[in-house]
Design an enzyme around this catalytic site. Structure first.
Site, PDB file in Angstrom:
ATOM      1  N   GLY A   1      -7.744 -22.214  46.953  1.00  9.31           N
ATOM      2  CA  GLY A   1      -8.857 -21.297  46.411  1.00  9.31           C
ATOM      3  C   GLY A   1      -9.877 -22.255  45.733  1.00  9.31           C
ATOM      4  CB  ALA A   2      -9.280 -25.120  43.320  1.00 11.53           C
TER       5      ALA A   2
ATOM      6  N   GLY B   1     -21.114 -10.373  10.568  1.00 12.49           N
ATOM      7  CA  GLY B   1     -21.430  -9.005  10.878  1.00 12.49           C
ATOM      8  C   GLY B   1     -22.564  -9.073  12.281  1.00 12.49           C
ATOM      9  N   GLY B   2     -23.368  -8.219  11.954  1.00 16.61           N
ATOM     10  CA  GLY B   2     -24.693  -8.057  12.897  1.00 16.61           C
ATOM     11  C   GLY B   2     -25.286  -9.166  13.407  1.00 16.61           C
TER      12      GLY B   2
HETATM   13  C1  HXC Z   1     -28.210  -7.903   0.636  1.00 11.40           C
HETATM   14  C2  HXC Z   1     -27.320  -9.864   0.293  1.00 11.40           C
HETATM   15  C3  HXC Z   1     -26.511  -9.644   1.577  1.00 11.40           C
HETATM   16  C4  HXC Z   1     -26.583  -8.560   2.252  1.00 11.40           C
HETATM   17  C5  HXC Z   1     -25.845 -11.548   0.575  1.00 11.40           C
HETATM   18  N1  HXC Z   1     -26.803 -10.965  -0.105  1.00 11.40           N
HETATM   19  N2  HXC Z   1     -25.684 -10.683   1.701  1.00 11.40           N
HETATM   20  N3  HXC Z   1     -28.183  -8.898   0.085  1.00 11.40           N
HETATM   21  N4  HXC Z   1     -27.359  -7.503   2.101  1.00 11.40           N
HETATM   22  N5  HXC Z   1     -26.041  -8.330   3.763  1.00 11.40           N
HETATM   23  C6  HXC Z   1     -27.370 -11.552  -1.262  1.00 11.40           C
HETATM   24  C7  HXC Z   1     -26.407 -11.480  -2.190  1.00 11.40           C
HETATM   25  O1  HXC Z   1     -26.271 -10.432  -3.131  1.00 11.40           O
HETATM   26  C8  HXC Z   1     -27.102 -12.715  -3.383  1.00 11.40           C
HETATM   27  O2  HXC Z   1     -28.062 -12.077  -3.916  1.00 11.40           O
HETATM   28  C9  HXC Z   1     -27.540 -13.449  -2.340  1.00 11.40           C
HETATM   29  O3  HXC Z   1     -27.811 -12.761  -0.966  1.00 11.40           O
HETATM   30  C10 HXC Z   1     -26.855 -14.946  -1.862  1.00 11.40           C
HETATM   31  O4  HXC Z   1     -25.522 -14.517  -1.746  1.00 11.40           O
HETATM   32  P1  HXC Z   1     -24.116 -15.253  -2.236  1.00 11.40           P
HETATM   33  O5  HXC Z   1     -23.205 -14.026  -2.073  1.00 11.40           O
HETATM   34  O6  HXC Z   1     -24.287 -15.557  -3.673  1.00 11.40           O
HETATM   35  O7  HXC Z   1     -23.929 -16.493  -1.322  1.00 11.40           O
HETATM   36  P2  HXC Z   1     -22.950 -17.114  -0.726  1.00 11.40           P
HETATM   37  O8  HXC Z   1     -21.848 -17.039  -1.789  1.00 11.40           O
HETATM   38  O9  HXC Z   1     -23.339 -18.423  -0.220  1.00 11.40           O
HETATM   39  O10 HXC Z   1     -21.973 -15.967   0.441  1.00 11.40           O
HETATM   40  C11 HXC Z   1     -22.678 -15.791   1.536  1.00 11.40           C
HETATM   41  C12 HXC Z   1     -22.033 -14.581   2.052  1.00 11.40           C
HETATM   42  C13 HXC Z   1     -21.974 -13.418   1.167  1.00 11.40           C
HETATM   43  C14 HXC Z   1     -20.802 -15.110   2.751  1.00 11.40           C
HETATM   44  C15 HXC Z   1     -23.047 -14.123   3.255  1.00 11.40           C
HETATM   45  O11 HXC Z   1     -23.105 -13.113   0.394  1.00 11.40           O
HETATM   46  C16 HXC Z   1     -21.382 -12.053   1.961  1.00 11.40           C
HETATM   47  O12 HXC Z   1     -20.375 -12.049   2.446  1.00 11.40           O
HETATM   48  N6  HXC Z   1     -22.471 -11.387   2.092  1.00 11.40           N
HETATM   49  C17 HXC Z   1     -21.916  -9.887   2.613  1.00 11.40           C
HETATM   50  C18 HXC Z   1     -21.734  -9.960   4.302  1.00 11.40           C
HETATM   51  C19 HXC Z   1     -21.705  -8.698   4.873  1.00 11.40           C
HETATM   52  O13 HXC Z   1     -20.463  -8.264   4.729  1.00 11.40           O
HETATM   53  N7  HXC Z   1     -22.926  -8.388   5.448  1.00 11.40           N
HETATM   54  C20 HXC Z   1     -22.960  -7.093   6.163  1.00 11.40           C
HETATM   55  C21 HXC Z   1     -22.297  -7.102   7.358  1.00 11.40           C
HETATM   56  S1  HXC Z   1     -22.612  -5.531   8.015  1.00 11.40           S
HETATM   57  P3  HXC Z   1     -28.282 -12.688  -5.485  1.00 11.40           P
HETATM   58  O14 HXC Z   1     -29.303 -11.560  -6.034  1.00 11.40           O
HETATM   59  O15 HXC Z   1     -27.213 -12.536  -6.378  1.00 11.40           O
HETATM   60  O16 HXC Z   1     -28.759 -13.829  -5.247  1.00 11.40           O
HETATM   61  C22 HXC Z   1     -23.405  -5.767   9.379  1.00 11.40           C
HETATM   62  C23 HXC Z   1     -23.500  -4.625  10.243  1.00 11.40           C
HETATM   63  C24 HXC Z   1     -24.479  -4.746  11.410  1.00 11.40           C
HETATM   64  O17 HXC Z   1     -24.045  -6.960   9.463  1.00 11.40           O
HETATM   65  C25 HXC Z   1     -23.972  -4.501  12.744  1.00 11.40           C
HETATM   66  C26 HXC Z   1     -24.887  -4.463  13.959  1.00 11.40           C
HETATM   67  C27 HXC Z   1     -24.154  -4.582  15.246  1.00 11.40           C
END
Ligand code: HXC
Length: 516
Positions: free
Chosen positions: A406-407, A171-172
Site C-alpha cells: 500500500g505504501a 485558551g482561545g
Molecule cells: C485580562 C489578563 C489576562 C486575561 C493576563 N492578564 N491574562 N488580563 N485577561 N486573560 C493580565 C494579568 O492580570 C496581569 O495584569 C498581566 O496581564 C500580566 O499577567 P501575569 O499573570 O502577571 O503574567 P505571567 O506571570 O507571565 O502569566 C501569564 C499567564 C497568566 C500565564 C498568561 O497571566 C494567566 O494564566 N492568565 C490567564 C490565562 C487564561 O486562563 N486566559 C483565559 C482563557 S479563556 P497586571 O495588571 O497585574 O499587570 C479563553 C476562552 C476563549 O481564552 C475560548 C475561545 C475558543
C-alpha cells in the site's frame, strides 16, 4: 490650537502608544527573556518598512475598572511591511497591555488586517504572546476570537498564514495559530495549551509545569503542533524570513524563481553508492535530498516529529519545491499514523500554493500492530493517500529502494497522477517484501520441506531476484524511467521544466471529505 501644537499633540500620542503598557511592563517583559511586540516586528520585517494602523484604538468596555485603563493600541500592534521587499501583513500581541489578552478591539484590529491581507493577496504573520480572552470583556472577547478563527479558515489556502508563538498562548489563543499553515515557537518562553497547569491539576490531578505541558519541545516532538523551534526569538524571526523565500504571495501566484549558480546538470557520483547493498541496512535519505537540491540547501519542517518521514522546502534550478521523503534511518522509513498526517498536511499546503512536490521513496510499508491499528492508521494513512491523489501541482517521485504494498500506491505512484515516477536500479517494487511474500505463497512447500529454514531462504532469494527490482513495474509503465542515481537532479529539473505549464483539474465540487 495651532497646527504646530496639533502636530506636537500627535507626536505625544504616538510616543504614548509606543510605550504600550508602560516602561515598567516593558522591563518586566525583558526580564522574562521576551521581546516587546514592536521589537519583534522590527526583527521580522525589512528595516523601516512597517506601517502601523489603528494605533489609537482603546478598549470600548468600562466594567471591572477598564474605563480608567484606556491604553493606545489596546494590546496589539497591527499593520503591514515587507520581507525581502515583498508585502506582508502582521499583527503582534502586546503582553504589556492586559497580558496581551484578546479584547473586542484587539479582535477587530486583527480581523481588519486579515481582510486586508486577503484582499491584497499577501501573506499574514501573527505574533502571539497572550493570556487568552480578556476576562473583563466577557463574551465580546469570545465573539472576537471566533471572527478571527473564521477568517483563518476562509483564507486558508488563499494566502499563506504564519504564526509565531513567543509567549503564552492559552485558551482561545491557541486556535488561531492552530488554523494557520506554520507555527514557530521559541524554547523556554513559548507555551501553548488549552488549559494551564493549575486547571490540569484540578481536573486530572497531574502535577506538570507549563513547559512540560506545552513548551516548544513538547510541541515539536510529542504533539507535532509546531513546525519550527528555535532557541531564541532573534533566530525565530530570521526563520520566518527564511521560510517566506519558498512561499508565493497567494494561491494565484507561484513562488518567485530565484536563479543561482548550481548547475542543473550537476552529476553526483556519490549517489550511485548511497543505497547499501544489503536491503535492510539503513542510510540517511537527507544525504540524497541535500545532494539533489540547489546548493545543498533544505529547510526541514517538523524535523523532530515523526522523523520516519521528512518534509521541507528546497529549490531546483531556483524554483521552490516541497520534498516528501521516507527516512530509512528511522523505523526503516515505515509509514505510521503521525508520519502520514505530517506528510498529508504538507502535501496539501504545497498543492494549495502551487509548489511542485518531489517524493523520495524507500518504504517497507505501513506499520503493523495494535498500537497503530487502534490509533486509526487506516484513517491517518488515508489522509496521505487523499492528499497526494487530489494534488494537481507537478508531482515527481524517485524510488531509491523499497516500494512495497500500500505504501507504494500511496507515495505518489503513477496511478495517483504522479507526473514522472523514476526508479533507481536499486529499487524493489512489489506487492510485499520478499520475506513476507515467500512465507505466504510458499507456505505449504516450505512446511513440507526437509529443512524449512533453508527452503524459506531459497524462496526469498528467488522472489527477490524475480520481483525486488524496478523492471517489472517499468515493464508495465508504472515507472517512467529507471535512472542512474547520479543524474537524479538533472532528471528532476528537466521534468519540472516539462511540467511548467501543467494543467490538471479535479471534478467540480463544494469540497471533498478528507478522512480527518
Ligand atoms: C485580562 C489578563 C489576562 C486575561 C493576563 N492578564 N491574562 N488580563 N485577561 N486573560 C493580565 C494579568 O492580570 C496581569 O495584569 C498581566 O496581564 C500580566 O499577567 P501575569 O499573570 O502577571 O503574567 P505571567 O506571570 O507571565 O502569566 C501569564 C499567564 C497568566 C500565564 C498568561 O497571566 C494567566 O494564566 N492568565 C490567564 C490565562 C487564561 O486562563 N486566559 C483565559 C482563557 S479563556 P497586571 O495588571 O497585574 O499587570 C479563553 C476562552 C476563549 O481564552 C475560548 C475561545 C475558543
Amino acid at each position: 490650537m495651532s497646527n504646530e501644537r496639533k502636530i506636537l499633540e500627535l507626536k505625544d500620542k504616538k510616543e504614548k502608544a509606543h510605550l504600550g503598557g508602560g516602561q515598567k511592563s516593558i522591563e518586566k517583559q525583558h526580564q522574562k527573556g521576551k521581546l516587546t511586540a514592536r521589537e519583534r516586528i522590527d526583527l521580522l520585517l525589512d528595516k523601516g518598512s512597517f506601517e502601523e494602523l489603528d494605533m489609537f484604538r482603546t478598549t470600548t468596555h468600562s466594567d471591572f475598572g477598564l474605563a480608567d485603563k484606556q491604553i493606545f493600541g489596546d494590546g496589539i500592534i497591527t499593520g503591514y511591511g515587507s520581507i525581502d521587499g515583498r508585502l506582508v501583513f502582521v499583527y503582534s500581541f502586546d503582553f504589556t497591555v492586559f497580558g496581551g489578552s484578546l479584547s473586542q478591539v484587539v479582535a477587530e484590529k486583527v480581523v481588519k488586517i486579515q481582510e486586508m491581507a486577503a484582499k491584497n493577496g499577501a501573506p499574514i504573520i501573527g505574533i502571539n504572546d497572550s493570556g487568552g480572552a480578556r476576562i473583563q470583556e466577557g463574551v465580546d472577547s469570545l465573539a472576537g476570537y471566533t471572527s478571527i478563527f473564521l477568517n483563518n479558515v476562509l483564507y486558508s489556502g488563499v494566502i499563506p498564514q504564519i504564526s509565531a508563538v513567543v509567549g503564552p498562548a492559552a485558551g482561545g489563543a491557541v486556535y488561531s495559530p492552530a488554523l494557520t499553515d506554520f507555527i514557530f515557537m521559541a524554547r523556554n518562553t513559548s507555551f501553548m495549551f488549552l488549559t494551564g497547569p493549575k486547571i490540569v491539576k484540578a481536573v486530572t490531578h497531574e502535577d506538570i509545569t507549563a513547559d512540560e505541558l506545552g513548551g516548544a519541545d513538547v510541541h515539536s516532538t510529542k504533539s507535532g503542533i509546531t513546525h519550527f523551534t528555535f532557541d531564541d526569538e532573534q533566530s525565530l524571526f530570521q526563520g520566518i524570513r527564511q521560510l517566506m523565500k519558498y512561499l508565493p504571495n497567494n494561491n494565484m501566484e507561484e513562488p518567485a524563481i530565484v536563479p543561482n549558480d548550481d548547475p542543473a546538470d550537476r552529476v553526483e557520483e556519490d549517489l550511485n553508492y548511497i543505497v547499501p547493498e544489503h536491503p535492510n541496512k539503513p542510510y540517511d535519505m537527507k544525504g540524497i535530498i541535500l545532494n539533489v537540491l540547489d546548493e545543498g540547501k533544505f529547510l526541514e519542517i517538523q524535523e523532530q516529529y515523526a522523523p520516519n518521514i521528512i518534509i521541507g522546502f528546497g529549490d531546483l534550478s531556483g524554483r521552490a519545491v516541497g520534498v516528501v521523503a521516507n527516512q530509512p534511518k528511522v523505523l526503516a522509513g515505515v509509514l505510521d499514523s503521525n508520519a502520514s498526517t505530517k506528510a498529508a498536511r504538507f502535501i496539501r499546503f504545497c498543492d494549495a500554493f502551487n509548489i511542485p512536490i518531489i517524493t523520495f521513496e524507500d518504504v517497507p510499508g505501513f506499520m503493523p500492530g495494535t498500537v497503530q491499528e487502534f490509533n486509526g492508521i487506516i484513517r491517518h494513512g488515508a489522509k496521505m493517500l487523499y492528499a497526494y491523489a487530489e494534488a494537481t501541482v507537478p508531482k515527481l517521485t524517485v524510488i531509491t529502494r523499497k516500494a512495497y504494498g500500500g505504501a507504494f500506491c500511496v507515495m505518489n505512484s503513477k496511478h495517483l497522477r504522479g507526473d514522472m515516477v523514476y526508479a533507481w536500479p536499486t529499487a524493489e517494487i512489489a506487492v510485499m517484501g520478499p520475506e513476507g511474500a515467500s512465507e505466504i505463497i510458499y507456505a505449504k512447500e516450505i512446511k513440507s520441506s526437509e529443512n524449512p529454514d533453508d527452503k524459506l531462504q531459497e524462496k526469498i532469494s528467488e522472489y527477490r531476484e524475480k520481483f525486488a527490482n524496478p523492471y517489472v513495474a517499468a515493464n508495465k509503465g508504472m515507472i517512467d524511467e529507471v535512472i542512474e542515481p547520479k543524474i537524479t537532479r538533472y532528471k528532476l529539473i528537466k521534468a519540472l521544466e516539462m511540467l511548467r505549464n501543467k494543467r490538471d483539474e479535479n471534478p467540480p465540487k463544494k469540497h471533498g471529505n478528507i478522512p480527518l
